[in-house]
Scaffold this active site. Structure first.
Site, PDB file in Angstrom:
ATOM      1  N   ASP A  24      85.021  73.907 -16.085  1.00  0.00           N
ATOM      2  CA  ASP A  24      86.373  72.841 -15.503  1.00  0.00           C
ATOM      3  C   ASP A  24      85.223  72.014 -15.048  1.00  0.00           C
ATOM      4  O   ASP A  24      85.778  70.220 -15.845  1.00  0.00           O
ATOM      5  CB  ASP A  24      86.864  73.118 -13.722  1.00  0.00           C
ATOM      6  CG  ASP A  24      87.308  71.527 -12.962  1.00  0.00           C
ATOM      7  OD1 ASP A  24      88.110  70.638 -13.501  1.00  0.00           O
ATOM      8  OD2 ASP A  24      87.038  71.638 -11.807  1.00  0.00           O
ATOM      9  N   ARG A  35      99.358  59.449 -19.379  1.00  0.00           N
ATOM     10  CA  ARG A  35      98.303  59.796 -18.943  1.00  0.00           C
ATOM     11  C   ARG A  35      97.509  61.329 -18.273  1.00  0.00           C
ATOM     12  O   ARG A  35      96.364  62.012 -17.891  1.00  0.00           O
ATOM     13  CB  ARG A  35      98.242  59.696 -17.112  1.00  0.00           C
ATOM     14  CG  ARG A  35      98.242  58.141 -17.110  1.00  0.00           C
ATOM     15  CD  ARG A  35      98.991  57.798 -15.389  1.00  0.00           C
ATOM     16  NE  ARG A  35      97.770  58.139 -14.630  1.00  0.00           N
ATOM     17  CZ  ARG A  35      97.513  58.408 -13.750  1.00  0.00           C
ATOM     18  NH1 ARG A  35      99.026  58.760 -12.740  1.00  0.00           N
ATOM     19  NH2 ARG A  35      96.962  58.918 -12.352  1.00  0.00           N
ATOM     20  N   LYS A  36      98.460  62.095 -19.411  1.00  0.00           N
ATOM     21  CA  LYS A  36      98.388  63.834 -19.091  1.00  0.00           C
ATOM     22  C   LYS A  36      97.189  63.854 -20.538  1.00  0.00           C
ATOM     23  O   LYS A  36      97.729  64.306 -20.897  1.00  0.00           O
ATOM     24  CB  LYS A  36      99.839  64.102 -19.168  1.00  0.00           C
ATOM     25  CG  LYS A  36     100.090  64.390 -17.356  1.00  0.00           C
ATOM     26  CD  LYS A  36     101.961  65.016 -17.817  1.00  0.00           C
ATOM     27  CE  LYS A  36     102.194  64.507 -16.708  1.00  0.00           C
ATOM     28  NZ  LYS A  36     103.762  65.477 -17.355  1.00  0.00           N
TER      29      LYS A  36
HETATM   30  C1  LIG Z   1      80.958  54.681 -21.354  1.00  0.00           C
HETATM   31  C2  LIG Z   1      80.520  54.590 -20.207  1.00  0.00           C
HETATM   32  C3  LIG Z   1      80.529  56.089 -19.306  1.00  0.00           C
HETATM   33  C4  LIG Z   1      79.585  56.513 -18.201  1.00  0.00           C
HETATM   34  C5  LIG Z   1      80.144  57.900 -18.069  1.00  0.00           C
HETATM   35  C6  LIG Z   1      78.975  58.387 -17.797  1.00  0.00           C
HETATM   36  C7  LIG Z   1      79.260  60.523 -17.022  1.00  0.00           C
HETATM   37  C8  LIG Z   1      80.413  60.358 -16.756  1.00  0.00           C
HETATM   38  C9  LIG Z   1      79.503  62.517 -16.405  1.00  0.00           C
HETATM   39  C10 LIG Z   1      80.863  62.839 -16.466  1.00  0.00           C
HETATM   40  C11 LIG Z   1      82.004  62.932 -16.017  1.00  0.00           C
HETATM   41  C12 LIG Z   1      82.495  62.037 -14.589  1.00  0.00           C
HETATM   42  C13 LIG Z   1      83.996  62.521 -13.895  1.00  0.00           C
HETATM   43  C14 LIG Z   1      84.486  63.533 -14.378  1.00  0.00           C
HETATM   44  C15 LIG Z   1      85.733  63.674 -13.873  1.00  0.00           C
HETATM   45  C16 LIG Z   1      85.428  64.989 -13.847  1.00  0.00           C
HETATM   46  C17 LIG Z   1      85.001  66.261 -13.922  1.00  0.00           C
HETATM   47  C18 LIG Z   1      85.209  67.257 -13.059  1.00  0.00           C
HETATM   48  C19 LIG Z   1      86.556  67.591 -12.870  1.00  0.00           C
HETATM   49  C20 LIG Z   1      86.838  67.701 -11.008  1.00  0.00           C
HETATM   50  O1  LIG Z   1      86.497  68.834 -10.418  1.00  0.00           O
HETATM   51  S1  LIG Z   1      87.911  66.887 -10.698  1.00  0.00           S
HETATM   52  C21 LIG Z   1      87.807  67.227  -9.338  1.00  0.00           C
HETATM   53  C22 LIG Z   1      89.395  68.037  -8.526  1.00  0.00           C
HETATM   54  N1  LIG Z   1      90.252  67.281  -8.902  1.00  0.00           N
HETATM   55  C23 LIG Z   1      90.645  66.136  -7.750  1.00  0.00           C
HETATM   56  O2  LIG Z   1      90.199  65.532  -7.103  1.00  0.00           O
HETATM   57  C24 LIG Z   1      92.143  65.984  -8.082  1.00  0.00           C
HETATM   58  C25 LIG Z   1      92.872  65.216  -6.513  1.00  0.00           C
HETATM   59  N2  LIG Z   1      94.105  65.035  -7.055  1.00  0.00           N
HETATM   60  C26 LIG Z   1      94.571  63.306  -7.284  1.00  0.00           C
HETATM   61  O3  LIG Z   1      93.995  62.681  -6.996  1.00  0.00           O
HETATM   62  C27 LIG Z   1      95.804  63.227  -7.579  1.00  0.00           C
HETATM   63  O4  LIG Z   1      96.974  64.349  -6.762  1.00  0.00           O
HETATM   64  C28 LIG Z   1      95.942  63.157  -9.232  1.00  0.00           C
HETATM   65  C29 LIG Z   1      94.820  62.152 -10.036  1.00  0.00           C
HETATM   66  C30 LIG Z   1      95.779  63.960  -9.574  1.00  0.00           C
HETATM   67  C31 LIG Z   1      97.665  62.380  -9.796  1.00  0.00           C
HETATM   68  O5  LIG Z   1      98.300  61.292  -8.666  1.00  0.00           O
HETATM   69  P1  LIG Z   1      99.019  60.549  -9.621  1.00  0.00           P
HETATM   70  O6  LIG Z   1      99.249  59.564  -7.918  1.00  0.00           O
HETATM   71  O7  LIG Z   1      97.537  59.476 -10.322  1.00  0.00           O
HETATM   72  O8  LIG Z   1      99.712  60.920 -10.426  1.00  0.00           O
HETATM   73  P2  LIG Z   1     101.807  61.643  -9.666  1.00  0.00           P
HETATM   74  O9  LIG Z   1     101.119  62.525  -8.664  1.00  0.00           O
HETATM   75  O10 LIG Z   1     102.600  60.336 -10.281  1.00  0.00           O
HETATM   76  O11 LIG Z   1     101.685  62.434 -11.188  1.00  0.00           O
HETATM   77  C32 LIG Z   1     101.677  62.248 -12.757  1.00  0.00           C
HETATM   78  C33 LIG Z   1     102.158  62.809 -13.404  1.00  0.00           C
HETATM   79  O12 LIG Z   1     101.246  64.003 -13.565  1.00  0.00           O
HETATM   80  C34 LIG Z   1     101.892  65.310 -12.737  1.00  0.00           C
HETATM   81  N3  LIG Z   1     101.459  65.965 -12.237  1.00  0.00           N
HETATM   82  C35 LIG Z   1     100.522  65.493 -11.408  1.00  0.00           C
HETATM   83  N4  LIG Z   1      99.722  66.832 -10.716  1.00  0.00           N
HETATM   84  C36 LIG Z   1     100.254  67.803 -11.789  1.00  0.00           C
HETATM   85  C37 LIG Z   1     100.123  69.367 -11.331  1.00  0.00           C
HETATM   86  N5  LIG Z   1      98.722  70.235  -9.998  1.00  0.00           N
HETATM   87  N6  LIG Z   1     100.656  70.089 -12.628  1.00  0.00           N
HETATM   88  C38 LIG Z   1     101.204  69.324 -13.454  1.00  0.00           C
HETATM   89  N7  LIG Z   1     101.746  68.106 -13.677  1.00  0.00           N
HETATM   90  C39 LIG Z   1     100.595  67.735 -12.599  1.00  0.00           C
HETATM   91  C40 LIG Z   1     103.090  64.754 -12.379  1.00  0.00           C
HETATM   92  O13 LIG Z   1     104.058  65.779 -12.047  1.00  0.00           O
HETATM   93  C41 LIG Z   1     103.300  63.508 -12.976  1.00  0.00           C
HETATM   94  O14 LIG Z   1     103.862  64.106 -13.757  1.00  0.00           O
HETATM   95  P3  LIG Z   1     105.449  62.859 -14.537  1.00  0.00           P
HETATM   96  O15 LIG Z   1     104.710  61.921 -14.594  1.00  0.00           O
HETATM   97  O16 LIG Z   1     105.613  63.730 -15.635  1.00  0.00           O
HETATM   98  O17 LIG Z   1     106.799  62.867 -13.229  1.00  0.00           O
END
Ligand SMILES: CCCCC/C=C\C/C=C\C/C=C\C/C=C\CCCC(=O)SCCNC(=O)CCNC(=O)[C@H](O)C(C)(C)COP(=O)(O)OP(=O)(O)OC[C@H]1O[C@@H](n2cnc3c(N)ncnc32)[C@H](O)[C@@H]1OP(=O)(O)O
Length: 132
Positions: free
Chosen positions: A39, A84-85
């Site tokens: 992950d 977004r997916k």
């Molecule tokens: C150029 C400069 C670059 C600089 C960057 C530099 C370095 C970066 C370094 C590293 C990268 C840094 C970060 C990377 C991030 C993460 C990596 C590690 C991964 C993790 O460790 S991350 C922590 C664990 N994670 C969470 O903390 C998420 C908690 N959660 C939420 O924050 C919300 O839950 C969210 C946002 C996920 C959704 O919320 P939301 O409100 O935006 O969207 P919504 O619920 O409306 O869903 C929209 C459509 O997705 C479908 N959908 C939703 N959930 C689903 C599921 N579970 N299964 C199946 N379908 C699903 C719906 O069914 C709908 O589908 P439809 O549109 O078809 O109806």
């Protein structure tokens, strides 16, 4: 975990060797540690893709015992993107033999999502758009 990653086109590859800190069953890596590597390192793939996103769903198939002190290869790639997916895949293998295979659904988010944690984000994150 000694994870080393490099970018290979639109795929991210790396090496990881688990040690005694990651032991679950005797001599075998804990499944949670494997899921964490699969992950967390998908995060680097997000940087390659230029898309801030978070894990909505992660499913792991454990195909063979992951032995401690054994170098493994991690590979991650984007399978499909629909709005977004982001449907991502990550595989862990030893000598070409599958150890664990993950399918993940990441959802692209605005950078503001990460401000909820209360940490100061690196300045270049401000330029990091969701590229939807
Ligand atoms: C150029 C400069 C670059 C600089 C960057 C530099 C370095 C970066 C370094 C590293 C990268 C840094 C970060 C990377 C991030 C993460 C990596 C590690 C991964 C993790 O460790 S991350 C922590 C664990 N994670 C969470 O903390 C998420 C908690 N959660 C939420 O924050 C919300 O839950 C969210 C946002 C996920 C959704 O919320 P939301 O409100 O935006 O969207 P919504 O619920 O409306 O869903 C929209 C459509 O997705 C479908 N959908 C939703 N959930 C689903 C599921 N579970 N299964 C199946 N379908 C699903 C719906 O069914 C709908 O589908 P439809 O549109 O078809 O109806």
């Amino acid at each position: 975990m000694g994870l080393r990653l490099h970018v290979d086109g639109d795929c991210v590859r790396g090496n990881v060797t688990f040690d005694d800190r990651h032991e679950g069953a005797p001599g075998i890596v804990h499944g949670g540690a494997i899921a964490t590597v699969l992950d967390d390192t998908l995060g680097l793939l997000l940087v390659v893709l230029g898309t801030p996103a978070v894990t909505a769903n992660l499913s792991v198939d454990y195909r063979a015992p992951a032995l401690l002190q054994t170098e493994m290869i991690v590979e991650r790639w984007l399978e499909q993107r629909v709005d977004r997916k982001l449907h991502l895949r990550a595989d862990l293998s030893i000598d070409g033999q599958p150890v664990a295979q993950a399918r993940a659904l990441f959802l692209a988010v605005e950078v503001a999502h990460f401000e909820k944690g209360g940490r100061t984000l690196l300045p270049n994150w401000a330029d990091w758009g969701p590229s939807l």
